[in-house]
Write a protein that holds these residues in place. Structure first.
Motif, mmCIF file in Angstrom:
data_model
loop_
_atom_site.group_PDB
_atom_site.id
_atom_site.type_symbol
_atom_site.label_atom_id
_atom_site.label_comp_id
_atom_site.label_asym_id
_atom_site.label_seq_id
_atom_site.Cartn_x
_atom_site.Cartn_y
_atom_site.Cartn_z
ATOM 1 N N VAL A 74 -11.670 0.031 4.116
ATOM 2 C CA VAL A 74 -10.568 -0.871 3.800
ATOM 3 C C VAL A 74 -10.459 -1.830 4.977
ATOM 4 O O VAL A 74 -10.279 -1.393 6.119
ATOM 5 C CB VAL A 74 -9.239 -0.103 3.601
ATOM 6 C CG1 VAL A 74 -8.121 -1.070 3.228
ATOM 7 C CG2 VAL A 74 -9.392 0.988 2.545
ATOM 8 N N VAL A 75 -10.616 -3.122 4.698
ATOM 9 C CA VAL A 75 -10.643 -4.123 5.770
ATOM 10 C C VAL A 75 -9.671 -5.261 5.495
ATOM 11 O O VAL A 75 -9.363 -5.575 4.353
ATOM 12 C CB VAL A 75 -12.066 -4.708 5.969
ATOM 13 C CG1 VAL A 75 -13.047 -3.660 6.432
ATOM 14 C CG2 VAL A 75 -12.572 -5.369 4.700
ATOM 15 N N GLU A 76 -9.194 -5.846 6.589
ATOM 16 C CA GLU A 76 -8.471 -7.120 6.549
ATOM 17 C C GLU A 76 -9.359 -8.081 7.319
ATOM 18 O O GLU A 76 -9.512 -7.940 8.537
ATOM 19 C CB GLU A 76 -7.104 -7.004 7.220
ATOM 20 C CG GLU A 76 -6.037 -6.482 6.305
ATOM 21 C CD GLU A 76 -4.650 -6.510 6.923
ATOM 22 O OE1 GLU A 76 -3.723 -6.870 6.195
ATOM 23 O OE2 GLU A 76 -4.509 -6.162 8.117
ATOM 24 N N ILE A 78 -9.201 -1.080 8.733
ATOM 25 C CA ILE A 78 -7.854 -0.508 8.793
ATOM 26 C C ILE A 78 -7.763 0.851 8.110
ATOM 27 O O ILE A 78 -6.739 1.511 8.182
ATOM 28 C CB ILE A 78 -6.787 -1.470 8.221
ATOM 29 C CG1 ILE A 78 -7.105 -1.837 6.793
ATOM 30 C CG2 ILE A 78 -6.655 -2.689 9.096
ATOM 31 C CD1 ILE A 78 -5.996 -2.639 6.139
ATOM 32 N N GLY A 79 -8.855 1.283 7.484
ATOM 33 C CA GLY A 79 -8.866 2.591 6.847
ATOM 34 C C GLY A 79 -10.111 2.780 6.002
ATOM 35 O O GLY A 79 -10.970 1.897 5.941
ATOM 36 N N VAL A 133 -4.161 0.819 -2.633
ATOM 37 C CA VAL A 133 -5.152 1.610 -1.896
ATOM 38 C C VAL A 133 -4.553 2.137 -0.594
ATOM 39 O O VAL A 133 -4.925 3.212 -0.116
ATOM 40 C CB VAL A 133 -6.441 0.793 -1.648
ATOM 41 C CG1 VAL A 133 -6.184 -0.357 -0.696
ATOM 42 C CG2 VAL A 133 -7.552 1.668 -1.097
ATOM 43 N N MET A 134 -3.588 1.426 -0.035
ATOM 44 C CA MET A 134 -2.987 1.836 1.231
ATOM 45 C C MET A 134 -2.204 3.141 1.106
ATOM 46 O O MET A 134 -1.993 3.827 2.096
ATOM 47 C CB MET A 134 -2.090 0.730 1.785
ATOM 48 C CG MET A 134 -2.858 -0.533 2.172
ATOM 49 S SD MET A 134 -4.265 -0.232 3.272
ATOM 50 C CE MET A 134 -3.420 0.341 4.737
ATOM 51 N N GLN A 168 -6.018 6.232 7.257
ATOM 52 C CA GLN A 168 -5.914 5.118 8.194
ATOM 53 C C GLN A 168 -6.336 5.494 9.613
ATOM 54 O O GLN A 168 -6.733 4.627 10.382
ATOM 55 C CB GLN A 168 -4.491 4.562 8.173
ATOM 56 C CG GLN A 168 -4.180 3.919 6.832
ATOM 57 C CD GLN A 168 -2.811 3.304 6.775
ATOM 58 O OE1 GLN A 168 -2.367 2.662 7.727
ATOM 59 N NE2 GLN A 168 -2.128 3.502 5.665
ATOM 60 N N ASP A 169 -6.264 6.751 9.965
ATOM 61 C CA ASP A 169 -6.692 7.199 11.293
ATOM 62 C C ASP A 169 -8.147 7.650 11.175
ATOM 63 O O ASP A 169 -8.428 8.829 10.999
ATOM 64 C CB ASP A 169 -5.792 8.335 11.787
ATOM 65 C CG ASP A 169 -6.128 8.763 13.205
ATOM 66 O OD1 ASP A 169 -6.710 7.946 13.949
ATOM 67 O OD2 ASP A 169 -5.817 9.918 13.549
#
Length: 146
Positions: free
Chosen positions: A38-40, A45-46, A68-69, A74-75
């Motif tokens: 998961v990217v910005e 970011i996860g 999805v968040m 995320q860690d």
């Protein structure tokens, strides 16, 4: 010494925080994968796995429109592209991880997997040990009490 950057998968399929769990499932099906960073932009970011979709998503009666968040991890443990392949194998084995995002300055560069280690015949014993340890952990028979 072979580095992680030498064998990592660079053309990763990714999702953004704006995606939902249904879109993740469709991408996993289309690309025959079970792991999506998961990217910005390029910032990791996860990650979301097929297991996350099932356990945190659908099994919790979350609709496909769920962000999805709300289901991703995320860690995330990551690895540098400059580390050795044997360090990657050792980390994967020690932490029972099948895939490690390769990150530099917070940006996703690729992913290294047990398959990358084994397919390139690099440290096959470490890849085999890691996979064996992971498989044993995942396939333990549950104990039932009556």
């Amino acid at each position: 010494m072979r580095k992680v950057s030498d064998i990592m998968t660079k053309d990763c399929v990714t999702v953004t925080p704006k995606d939902n769990i249904y879109e993740c499932a469709v991408l996993m099906k289309q690309h025959d994968i079970g792991f999506l960073p998961v990217v910005e932009g390029r910032k990791l970011i996860g990650v979301v796995t097929d297991r996350d979709l099932v356990i945190r998503g659908y099994a919790n009666k979350n609709p496909g429109s769920e962000s999805v968040m709300n289901v991703c991890t995320q860690d995330v443990e990551t690895i540098s592209p400059n580390l050795s392949v044997d360090e990657a194998g050792a980390r994967m084995a020690a932490n029972q991880i099948r895939r490690l995002p390769v990150v530099e300055n917070g940006e996703l560069l690729g992913v290294i997997s047990i398959g990358d280690l084994a397919m390139r015949e690099i440290f096959v014993s470490e890849a085999g040990e890691a996979l064996s340890g992971i498989s044993e952990h995942e396939h333990r028979e549950p104990s039932f009490t009556h």
